[in-house]
Design an enzyme around this catalytic site. Structure first.
Site, PDB file in Angstrom:
ATOM      1  N   HIS A 289       0.819  -1.219   0.000  1.00 12.99           N
ATOM      2  CA  HIS A 289       0.000   0.000   0.000  1.00 12.99           C
ATOM      3  C   HIS A 289       0.856   1.274   0.000  1.00 12.99           C
ATOM      4  O   HIS A 289       0.327   2.371  -0.227  1.00 12.99           O
ATOM      5  CB  HIS A 289      -0.935  -0.006   1.218  1.00 12.99           C
ATOM      6  CG  HIS A 289      -2.234   0.681   0.976  1.00 12.99           C
ATOM      7  ND1 HIS A 289      -2.431   1.591  -0.040  1.00 12.99           N
ATOM      8  CD2 HIS A 289      -3.437   0.588   1.629  1.00 12.99           C
ATOM      9  CE1 HIS A 289      -3.679   2.030  -0.012  1.00 12.99           C
ATOM     10  NE2 HIS A 289      -4.303   1.439   0.993  1.00 12.99           N
TER      11      HIS A 289
ATOM     12  N   ASP B 105      -2.299   1.855  -4.565  1.00 13.30           N
ATOM     13  CA  ASP B 105      -3.602   2.078  -3.942  1.00 13.30           C
ATOM     14  C   ASP B 105      -4.595   1.057  -4.487  1.00 13.30           C
ATOM     15  O   ASP B 105      -4.276   0.272  -5.387  1.00 13.30           O
ATOM     16  CB  ASP B 105      -4.080   3.505  -4.221  1.00 13.30           C
ATOM     17  CG  ASP B 105      -3.191   4.547  -3.559  1.00 13.30           C
ATOM     18  OD1 ASP B 105      -2.731   4.295  -2.427  1.00 13.30           O
ATOM     19  OD2 ASP B 105      -2.936   5.592  -4.190  1.00 13.30           O
TER      20      ASP B 105
END
Length: 408
Positions: free
Chosen positions: A378, A382
């Site tokens: 992450h 995204d």
């Protein structure tokens, strides 16, 4: 001469001593196997640097040593004082004063393997007092055990009744964390703690994928190419789909360096293939997968899997993956949770193909289905960027004719 652990690979700072192939006092020849070591990438055998006699082994089996640390002390042939008075190289295990003394007055080291020396220390046995029964007087494990038994005090003739033992669970078997398993334990602990992961789960209709694989294998058999037919599992098709999708989603084929605060978008596509081996999970690499045909990818994966099972993987075969494909479906697993291996940012997991009841045009039908479990870092990806990659992989697997033609 002091022989130090050489540089065994880029970015590798330590190695574990797995097995010594020689013992102190052995005469060795140049290029003879000296020791087998385990790094965080591969198992390697380090050869002897010269002809001579092993004076000292500088580490026990199971010990971690640094690259550049003294691995062994070997008295090389021709290293003793020469006729013109030149001194022999200084040894870390033999003081200078002893090196100048006549050979007959030097202390003699008992011949024993490192594991035998460790056992002697544990049992409190002095090797100097043990007569070796092995070749050239080498002290064996049974010699140490025999000496320990002889040194043990005899039990009293009429022992007093023993007090009842406290009720406690019997100890279980203790297995040392060594070799590949220790490397896996430390690497995956760091990965789990370091990477904030997101996972995209996706069901894929594998009807066309199964049909394509069957057709490709039949074609290989029609051309009497049984090795290729055997190698054409779903994994090469999945790797091909992942590479094509990564081309359009460059942040998938990337690595992150937080210390430098930079993300590298790689121009080459080196795909790690998670592979179960006899010592644990290894990840050999299909290098330049974007430049290789499907047949070439299939045969390479088969060769790497065979090398992993037979412990023959080289450092080059394990070097430099840019993302990983983990087909745990070959183990019968329907869905899993892949762990990302830093500095990579994606691990594409694929489950087993199973018949499932799905809705097609509002009607229930049975279709072969597989589940994609794609883990993303992450810090780099995204939800939308990871989803775009998984979307494309799924489309390519549901319509595999697109794997064989670049329509862009």
């Amino acid at each position: 001469m002091e022989f130090r652990l050489p540089d065994v690979g880029e970015g590798i700072a330590t190695a574990e001593i797995l097995t010594w192939h020689v013992a102190e006092g052995d005469r060795v020849s140049e290029h003879q196997d000296l020791v087998e070591i385990q790094t965080d990438k591969a198992v390697a055998v380090i050869p002897c640097p010269a002809d001579g006699v092993v004076v000292r082994l500088c580490g026990e089996e199971g010990e971690i040593i640094d690259v550049g640390a003294v691995l062994a002390v070997i008295e090389a042939d021709g290293a003793k004082a020469s006729g013109d008075g030149a001194a022999a190289p200084e040894s870390a295990s033999v003081p200078r004063s002893e090196e100048a003394a006549p050979a007959a007055t030097r202390p003699t080291l008992p011949l024993a393997a490192p594991t035998t020396r460790r056992l002697a220390r544990e049992l409190g046995v002095a090797l100097e007092d043990v007569a070796g029964s092995g070749p050239h007087g080498r002290i064996l494990r049974e010699d140490v055990e025999r000496a320990a038994e002889q040194a043990a005090p005899a039990p009293p003739a009429t022992p007093a009744p023993a007090a009842p033992a406290p009720s406690a669970p019997a100890p279980g078997e203790v297995v040392p964390l060594r070799g590949v398993r220790r490397t896996i334990a430390h690497a995956l602990t760091r990965a789990w703690l370091e990477v904030p992961r997101i996972i995209d789960y996706r069901e894929v209709d594998a009807t066309a994928l199964v049909r394509a694989r069957t057709s490709l294998r039949k074609r290989a058999l029609d051309h009497d190419d049984e090795p290729l037919a055997k190698a054409l599992t779903p994994t090469p098709l999945i790797v091909r789909a992942a590479v094509l999708a990564a081309r359009d989603n460059p942040y998938v084929n990337a690595s992150i360096d937080l210390e430098r605060e930079q993300i590298t978008l790689h121009r080459h596509y080196h795909v790690g293939i998670a592979t179960a081996g006899p010592d644990g999970l290894t990840v050999p690499v299909v290098h330049d997968a974007d430049r290789r045909s499907l047949a070439d990818i299939a045969l390479e994966i088969a060769a790497l899997a065979s090398a992993a099972r037979e412990r023959r993987l080289t450092r080059e075969q394990l070097a430099g993956p840019t993302f990983t494909v983990n087909n745990f479906g070959s183990l019968g697993t329907w869905m899993g949770t892949p762990i990302i291996r830093p500095p990579e940012v994606v691990n594409l997991g694929v489950g087993a193909i199973r018949d499932r009841v799905v809705a097609v045009d509002g009607a229930p039908v049975v279709r072969p289905t597989l589940v994609l479990s794609v883990a993303g870092d992450h810090r780099v990806l995204d939800g939308d960027t990871l989803s775009a990659f998984v979307d494309q992989v799924a489309r390519l697997l549901e319509d595999p004719v697109l794997l064989f033609e670049d329509l862009r």
